[in-house]
Design a protein around this motif. Structure first.
Motif, short mmCIF file in Angstrom:
data_model
loop_
_atom_site.label_atom_id
_atom_site.label_comp_id
_atom_site.label_asym_id
_atom_site.label_seq_id
_atom_site.Cartn_x
_atom_site.Cartn_y
_atom_site.Cartn_z
N ASP A 43 127.38 101.48 -23.02
CA ASP A 43 126.17 101.08 -22.41
C ASP A 43 126.43 100.22 -20.97
OD1 ASP A 43 123.50 101.47 -22.55
OD2 ASP A 43 123.08 99.81 -23.96
N ILE A 47 125.38 101.28 -17.40
CA ILE A 47 124.35 100.64 -16.39
C ILE A 47 124.90 100.22 -15.02
CG2 ILE A 47 124.68 98.42 -17.59
CD1 ILE A 47 121.55 99.85 -16.26
N ARG A 50 125.57 103.07 -12.98
CA ARG A 50 124.16 103.51 -12.51
C ARG A 50 123.76 102.85 -11.44
NH1 ARG A 50 118.57 102.78 -12.73
NH2 ARG A 50 117.55 104.60 -12.40
N ARG A 51 123.68 101.62 -11.61
CA ARG A 51 123.25 100.60 -10.38
C ARG A 51 124.46 100.41 -9.21
NH1 ARG A 51 119.87 96.54 -11.45
NH2 ARG A 51 120.75 95.35 -9.98
N LEU A 54 123.73 103.80 -7.37
CA LEU A 54 122.45 103.82 -6.63
C LEU A 54 122.33 102.78 -5.52
CD1 LEU A 54 119.73 104.14 -9.51
CD2 LEU A 54 120.25 105.85 -7.81
N GLY A 55 123.11 101.77 -5.62
CA GLY A 55 122.93 100.64 -4.55
C GLY A 55 124.22 100.53 -3.81
N HIS A 184 122.37 107.76 -17.09
CA HIS A 184 123.55 107.48 -18.08
C HIS A 184 122.75 107.66 -19.36
CE1 HIS A 184 123.00 103.41 -19.86
NE2 HIS A 184 122.32 103.43 -18.58
N GLN B 837 117.15 100.60 -7.81
CA GLN B 837 118.18 100.45 -9.11
C GLN B 837 117.45 99.44 -10.00
OE1 GLN B 837 119.33 99.91 -6.22
NE2 GLN B 837 120.62 98.49 -6.11
N ASP B 838 116.43 98.66 -9.95
CA ASP B 838 116.12 97.69 -10.67
C ASP B 838 114.75 98.09 -11.11
OD1 ASP B 838 118.04 95.94 -9.97
OD2 ASP B 838 116.72 94.54 -8.55
N TYR B 841 113.26 102.91 -15.35
CA TYR B 841 113.44 104.54 -14.95
C TYR B 841 113.32 105.33 -16.38
CZ TYR B 841 118.26 103.51 -16.98
OH TYR B 841 119.41 103.16 -17.80
N ASP B 929 114.79 99.61 -18.81
CA ASP B 929 114.83 98.67 -17.61
C ASP B 929 116.04 98.75 -16.82
OD1 ASP B 929 114.86 96.39 -16.21
OD2 ASP B 929 114.60 95.01 -17.92
N GLY B 930 115.70 99.02 -15.44
CA GLY B 930 116.83 99.35 -14.62
C GLY B 930 117.66 98.08 -14.40
N ARG B 931 117.51 96.86 -14.66
CA ARG B 931 118.43 96.02 -14.44
C ARG B 931 119.46 95.79 -15.59
NH1 ARG B 931 114.19 91.59 -14.40
NH2 ARG B 931 113.51 92.81 -16.10
N THR B 932 119.10 96.06 -16.72
CA THR B 932 119.83 96.07 -18.03
C THR B 932 120.35 97.31 -18.58
OG1 THR B 932 118.07 95.71 -19.37
CG2 THR B 932 118.96 93.53 -18.53
N GLY B 933 119.42 98.40 -18.32
CA GLY B 933 119.50 99.48 -18.95
C GLY B 933 119.24 99.87 -20.36
N ASP B 934 118.47 98.54 -20.96
CA ASP B 934 117.82 98.42 -22.13
C ASP B 934 116.52 99.27 -22.30
OD1 ASP B 934 120.11 96.83 -22.85
OD2 ASP B 934 118.87 95.14 -22.53
#
Lengths: 339, 1070
Positions: A43, A47, A50-51, A54-55, A184, B837-838, B841, B929-934
């Motif tokens: 995880d 993440i 992914r970030r 994308l960024g 992901h 990305q934030d 998604y 959540d795009g910031r944490t992936g949760d």
């Protein structure tokens, strides 16, 4: 199929591209797996990747156009089916591939009648066109289309407001984002405490780089971001005024010496947080002090009386008044002359 | 409609047809009717006779095209020529000439007039139909009193009233009432006639007392009495001709002219057979009305419902133009009469041509289009706005109601509105219910009634007959509602269907049904019928939606909606924004600004609209759709206009939305959006602004346009060409000079500041003889100059005033503070723009584009947005576009839900995305959540909604003031953004400041920053010099104003200081 491979894979995590397809010249897709990973790691990596994908990935775009004959982007050129604005919008979408730094020039010089596509852009050698069939304009008559372009490599997007530059060029909004989408997912297996995870990463790119390259680039970017942590801590970053050279030792509280130092520092911090606004100075004096970058009491104390007199429009009375105020409210005095 | 194959196709009438039909009525016979009223004019000696030969009037073809009229700021009009004759009585010889009466503005096929280069539209007015209406009211004793209100053609009212003693009164003014006998005799009948003509003479006799008998003895007495009551004058007026004339003018013309419609209504209501051309109220009418009133009192006859549409009439363009034309002819008559007399006096021989001038007609129409409240500037925000504007119906305007005084009853929906006036589409605020919108199938009938079509169900003929019925007719039929399930089933026999009958909703057996409605959209207006799943929305929200769709900004790249209602095509087509080929042919040339077609041996050029400004500053642009060499059919779309795609209306964009809270950024209808919408130009629109300046002649000489502007930075002048006008294509920012202009000024030494004068003396600078009055780009304006027009009007003798217009185009991306809305009344303001990305998604990694607050749904009851959202997602995956007619629940129960779920299921199956449809929470999905992936705690509703960007944008609203101008009288800061105004600190704000105890801030607000002239000037000085700001000593200017206003009412307010020591009184100036 995947599972079998995973069963073999033990020890250090490894990655593999499990699926890859090219939907069009401007849509690449790949799927990667990374395994085995400990519980929770997938995880975390996912993440971050992914970030970063994308960024953080850089791309190449046309950022500026210049055409001699065109007065503005809402005009039309006789013999071209598109308006200037549409041509600019088409240029914005052209996907380029390069690894340049700084800006480069390119141009289009075409005589109609013909369709103008991305192929007709005359590019510097380090830049390539990804999709040569991308439409730019349709010249219906025997007219010349001459455009000078500027190419830049950057990340994110840029939206510049145009200015009246001498050369008559105007900026295009550029989107330097080669990764269209990234995703992901985590698959965990095993039982009890021995749980292990597989990370799946899916990447869609616009063709200016393959998903594999994007993955590589993203990882490198991430690593670059973490590298500072690998170096030794820089100790004196924030305490610009440590005359005694004693660091703000956070982990040595038991040390008596350190504690006194902390007290001193605390007082300094206190002085630092008192702004001269609070000290009832006359507005002229206040403005003068502000102009010469004296904002806090600490700044003021760092100056001698002589220094203050050097400030423009500052006279003896003002200095006296400051001294009075300092004496009255804080019990400080200013040194007569500089150190 | 599927039931019968023989049935003809019924199409929706063209939306601008109502306007156009009205105008045709005016041209076809309104014009002739008014011309026929033009009398023969004789001079005082009856030697010359002037007359118009109206049978052969001619309307000339307009000299310019519509587009040119707009560009040149002219009126698109046609010249009216009428042959006129001048007869010399003694010689019997006649001189005949064709005279030019004036210009009549013409309507384009879209129902629009072009007056002075501005698109204008005349909206239909709904008025109370002239006639008599019976009502009953409880008086203060709780006894019913019956009144009959006679409404004249001009809206004047007079009332007949029967009280509990069965006395009949005529109420002529608000307070006074007189006996019916007196009023009838004043109208010219005597007692015997009255008694002969009424059904219940004994009642009339019963309240005839001695006083009345005397009054009605002679007509003069009756008129005197009548006049006394009517004009509320005391004393003893003497009967005279002038009194008679005044009464004639004030009462009989205003209150008793029924008009043709009124005569017809009167005859119908009172069972009279007075000929149609008798348009005035007759004594017979009054007596018949009184008879009815007596009948009412004894429980015979029915009362009227004033709000029923059968008692309303439409005053359309035709009537308004005809009235104005009549007015102009009366003015012309006076002019001609005056000229004839003048000519005779001066022994000149007039000709018809120099008797008639075009001024009366031209000025009448000019002032009508410019000033009449029903003639409005066409709202051209987007194509929908244009067509909807022409279909408005208003209760306001001359002869109508006013927004402040109209009752609730009249604003309410009435059962007779069905299929005629939309129950949903009306404006919000003070005019709610007064400005309505005609339903899409409605038509204006010959007597000003609104008609709606029905299918007639008859046993005899197999074919369903389409009949247009007026509101007075369909009430007496059993009308099956179009949304009933039974209509589409094979066997109707034992079916009971919901139906309307006499303003009631009943369930009736099928065989008793007379009529059925033809179309589910029949009830709705254009705006409301573009809302998909409207039946799932609360009416209030549907109202907001139909209003907000009209505020949508055309985007730079439009997109069709995935979920629509099927009327998008016709809306786009009828709005006229897309270029449509009028005949078949072959495209031989295309360019950005024109298309050339060839067919049947000749070629036609179709000019295209290029970046044109609409009056709401949006950008109108046409884009070619056909390529060279293609063959074109008649009616094919050649170019897409603004906000149309493929001939369909496309006001917004389909974006991926999620309904979930996100860190409070969508609290209270705020909306969170992704950066993608900004950088991919999803919601980018163009706005074109017009800036204008004129040169005038001053007492010192004419103003000059020049580049040489003294005392201005060269930076500000950088865009000017050598004439002093901004160059085409230059980028301009706030404060830049667009046009350099100098106004001549006498150089007065005293007008300069002392230091200025000193400098001048030292350096020897010439005193400048002019002042700069440049056109500067105001705050908030920036963009590219796309057009500059220099118009020189041919003015007076030596000097021609000039107008310079600069058009500046601006590209606007979506910004924090812009307003967005869906099509279900779900509106919000952008609160934050997040990187992609934030954003949350989906399970395939796609970031969401917009995040709405889920709490915006339950209390607003606009569930349609949920259906649209889910169906949009399915359509996006399947590549389908849905056109869902409203009330699809008539096919089966919960049809909308079933449709949405089945499509979602299919999408999920076809694209192998199981998360699209999950049976445990259909329509919702687990997202991350795009910031944490949760993953978020709850599954979230996601989908594709059609979201519009509205014209309310921050760029037009953002405003602040540090210093600026003050109002002349109160000396308080001006109001409004346009004038750089301040923000009012009202009484509640003052309470707040008082409550906090912030006395100094409050004082500052009320003095330095407002109307204390002296101290606000001193503040400036002291802040420059440095020092303490003196407290204002005396009262601020608005207080002084108050004191002076009191003085003008003879109240003296003074301010005295009493000294403590010697008790001396010092008077202070207040």
């Amino acid at each position: 199929m995947v599972r079998e491979e995973i069963a073999v894979a033990t020890g250090a995590p490894r990655w593999k591209c499990v699926e890859s397809r090219i939907d069009s010249k401007r849509l690449y897709y790949s799927r990667f797996i990374l395994s085995p990973l400990m519980k929770g790691q997938a995880d975390m990596i996912g993440i971050a990747m992914r970030r970063a994908l994308l960024g953080e990935i850089e791309g190449t775009c046309i950022t500026r156009v210049k055409s001699e004959k065109v007065p503005h982007e809402f005009s039309t050129i006789v013999g071209i089916e598109e308006s200037v604005h549409e041509i600019v919008m088409n240029l914005k979408e052209i996907v380029l591939r390069s690894n340049l730094y700084g800006t480069l020039d390119a141009s289009i010089c075409i005589r109609g009648p013909r369709y103008v596509t991305a192929q007709d852009i005359i590019l510097p050698p380090s830049v390539e066109i990804v999709d040569a069939t991308q439409h730019i304009a349709n010249l219906t008559e025997r007219v010349d289309l001459c455009i000078k372009l500027q190419i830049e490599r950057d990340r994110g997007y840029s939206m510049k407001t145009p200015h009246n530059d001498e050369d008559g060029s105007y900026p295009i909004d550029a989107i330097f984002m080669p990764v269209r989408n990234a995703n992901h997912s985590v698959h965990s297996y095993g039982n009890g405490n021995e749980k292990q995870e597989i990370l799946f990463i899916e990447i869609w790119t616009n063709g200016s780089l393959t998903p594999k390259e994007a993955l590589y680039e993203a990882s490198r970017n991430l690593i670059d971001l973490f590298i500072p942590f690998l170096h030794a801590e820089e100790r004196e970053i924030h305490l610009e005024d440590n005359a005694n050279g004693v660091p703000l030792a956070l982990f040595t509280f038991h040390d008596e010496f350190a504690i006194t130092n902390i007290r001193k520092n605390k007082k300094k911090m206190a002085l630092k947080s008192i702004f001269i606004d609070q000290s009832e100075l006359p507005s002229k004096t206040y403005n003068c002090l502000k102009k010469s970058n004296i904002h806090t009491l600490l700044d003021l104390l760092n100056n001698s009386q002589e220094d203050l007199l050097k400030i423009e429009h500052f006279c003896m009375e003002d200095v006296k008044r400051i001294l009075d105020i300092l004496q009255k409210h804080f019990g400080f005095d200013l040194p007569k002359n500089g150190k | 409609m599927l039931r019968n194959r023989n049935e003809g196709m019924s199409t929706i009438p063209e939306f601008s047809q109502i306007q156009f039909e009205g105008f045709c009525r005016f041209i076809d016979w309104g014009l002739a009717e008014e011309l026929h009223k033009f009398p023969k004019i004789e001079d005082t000696d009856q030697e010359i006779e002037f007359q118009l030969f109206v049978e052969t009037y001619q309307l000339a073809e307009p000299l310019i095209k519509e587009r040119d009229a707009v560009y040149e700021s002219l009126t698109y009009s046609s010249e009216l020529y009428v042959p006129a004759g001048l007869i010399w009585k003694p010689g019997k010889d006649m001189q005949e000439q064709t005279v030019f009466i004036g210009n009549i503005p013409l309507m384009s096929s879209l129902g629009i007039f072009i007056v002075n280069g501005i698109y204008r539209i005349v909206i239909n007015q709904i008025l109370q139909s002239p006639g008599i209406y019976y009502r009953s009211e409880l008086d203060h004793n709780g006894i019913f009193i019956y009144t009959g209100t006679i409404i004249s053609d001009w809206g004047g009212r007079s009332e007949l009233e029967i009280d509990r003693k069965a006395r009949i009164w005529a109420r002529v003014s608000r307070k006074q009432k007189i006996s019916i006998l007196v009023s009838s005799s004043a109208m010219g009948s005597n007692l015997r006639e009255i008694l002969e003509n009424v059904r219940y003479p004994e009642i009339f006799l019963s309240f005839l007392n001695e006083r009345d008998k005397k009054k009605i003895g002679s007509r003069e007495n009756a008129i005197l009495e009548f006049y006394q009551q009517f004009a509320c004058v005391g004393g003893d007026p003497v009967f005279s001709e002038s009194l008679c004339r005044e009464l004639q003018k004030k009462f009989f013309q205003q209150r008793c002219e029924l008009g043709r419609i009124g005569r017809r209504n009167m005859n119908r209501r009172l069972n009279l057979d007075i000929p149609q051309n008798n348009t005035f109220l007759l004594p017979r009418d009054v007596l018949a009305a009184a008879d009815h009133l007596i009948g009412m009192k004894f429980g015979m006859g029915t009362l009227d419902d004033m709000n029923h549409l059968k008692n309303k009439r439409i005053r359309s363009v035709a009537d308004l133009l005809q009235d104005q034309f009549g007015l102009a002819l009366v003015r012309l008559e006076n002019v001609v009469r005056g000229t004839i007399c003048g000519a005779i006096r001066h022994k000149l021989i007039p000709t018809p041509q120099n008797l008639v001038t075009s001024t009366p007609l031209t000025t009448t129409y000019e002032s009508f289009f410019g000033l009449h409240p029903l003639s409005q500037v066409l709202d051209r925000t987007n194509p929908l706005t244009q067509i909807v504007h022409g279909r408005k119906s208003s209760y306001l305007g001359p002869g109508g109601l006013t927004g402040r005084t109209a009752s609730f009853r009249i604003r309410d929906i009435h059962t007779s509105h069905y299929g005629r006036i939309c129950p949903i589409d009306t404006s919000e605020g003070i005019n709610v219910g007064l400005i309505g919108s005609l339903a899409i199938h409605a038509r204006v009938g010959p007597w000003g009634s609104i008609k709606t079509p029905f299918y007639e169900i008859s046993e005899r003929s197999k074919r369903l007959q389409l009949v247009y019925l007026s509101p007075s007719v369909d009430e007496y039929h059993m009308v099956a509602a179009g949304n009933s399930l039974a209509l589409n089933r094979g066997i109707q026999e034992e079916q009971a269907v919901p139906a309307r009958y006499r303003q009631e909703f009943l369930t009736i057996a099928w065989e008793q049904i007379h009529l059925r409605s033809i179309f589910p959209f029949q009830y709705f207006s254009m705006g409301a019928s573009l809302i998909p799943f409207i039946e799932h929305n609360d009416a209030n929200r549907a109202l907001m939606s139909s209003n907000m769709q009209r505020q949508a900004v055309p985007l730079s790249r439009s997109e069709k909606c995935i979920v629509g209602t099927g009327l998008e095509r016709q809306a786009a087509l009828d709005s006229g924004v897309s270029a449509i080929s009028e005949r078949e042919g072959k495209v031989i040339y295309t360019n950005t600004d024109k298309i050339i077609l060839s067919g049947n041996g000749d070629t036609i050029t179709i000019p295209l609209v290029m970046y044109q400004r609409s009056n709401k500053n949006t950008c109108m642009h046409q884009k070619t759709q056909v390529s060279r060499g293609k063959c074109i059919k008649k009616g094919q779309i050649l170019a897409n206009g603004a906000a149309t795609v493929g001939g369909e209306l496309a006001l917004g964009k389909n974006v991926l939305v999620a309904y979930m809270p996100w860190e409070g950024y969508n609290f209270e209808d705020a909306v969170l959006i992704s950066e993608r919408l900004v950088y991919e130009d999803i919601y980018t629109s163009f706005h074109i602004r017009k800036y204008e300046i004129q040169t005038h002649v001053t007492s010192q000489g004419p103003e000059r346009i020049t580049k040489e502007i003294p005392h201005l930075e060269t930076h500000l002048l950088r865009n000017l060409d050598r004439n002093g006008i901004v160059m085409l294509g230059s980028w301009v920012e706030t404060g830049d000079i667009l046009v350099g202009k100098l106004t001549p000024q006498t150089a007065k030494e005293s007008s300069y500041a002392p230091e200025d004068r000193l400098l001048r003396a030292i350096l020897g600078i010439q005193v400048s003889t002019s002042k700069e009055t440049c056109l500067k780009l105001p705050i908030g304006g920036r963009g590219r100059v796309i057009d500059v027009r220099w118009i020189q009007k041919k003015g007076g003798s030596s000097y021609n005033p000039e107008t310079i217009r600069v058009y500046i185009s601006q590209k606007r991306e979506m910004k924090v503070g812009d307003k967005v809305a869906g099509r279900h009344g779900n509106k919000g303001i952008i609160s934050k723009i997040l990187p992609r990305q934030d954003m949350p998604y989906l399970q395939d990694g796609t970031p969401v584009d917009m995040v709405f607050n889920p709490l915006g749904v339950p209390s607003r009851m606009n569930v349609g947005q949920i259906f649209e959202c889910s169906l949009g997602l399915a359509g996006d995956f399947l590549g389908r576009h849905y056109r869902v007619a409203p009330f699809d629940e008539r096919y089966e129960q919960e049809a909308s839900r079933k449709l949405v779920f089945s499509e979602l299921y299919e999408a999920s199956k076809q694209t192998a995305n199981p998360w699209v449809f999950e049976p445990e929470y259909p329509g919702k999905s687990r997202i991350f959540d795009g910031r944490t992936g949760d993953p978020f705690d709850q599954p979230v509703l996601i989908g594709k909604s059609y979201i519009l960007k509205l014209i309310h944008q921050v760029d037009d609203k953002i405003h602040g003031r540090s210093s600026g101008h003050y109002a002349l009288v109160t000396q308080q800061p001006l109001r409004g953004r346009a004038k750089q105004g301040g923000q009012r600190v009202g009484e509640m704000e003052v309470w707040a400041l008082e409550g906090f105890g912030v006395a100094h801030i409050l004082q500052e607000m009320l003095t330095y920053k407002s109307d204390h002239i002296r101290s606000r000037q001193e503040v400036l000085g002291t802040t420059i010099v440095g020092g303490t700001i003196a407290n204002p000593g005396d009262a601020p200017e608005s207080f002084r104003l108050l004191v002076r206003e009191l003085r003008s009412l003879a109240l003296e307010l003074n301010h005295f200081l009493l000294s403590e020591k010697d008790f001396q009184i010092h008077r202070k100036e207040a």
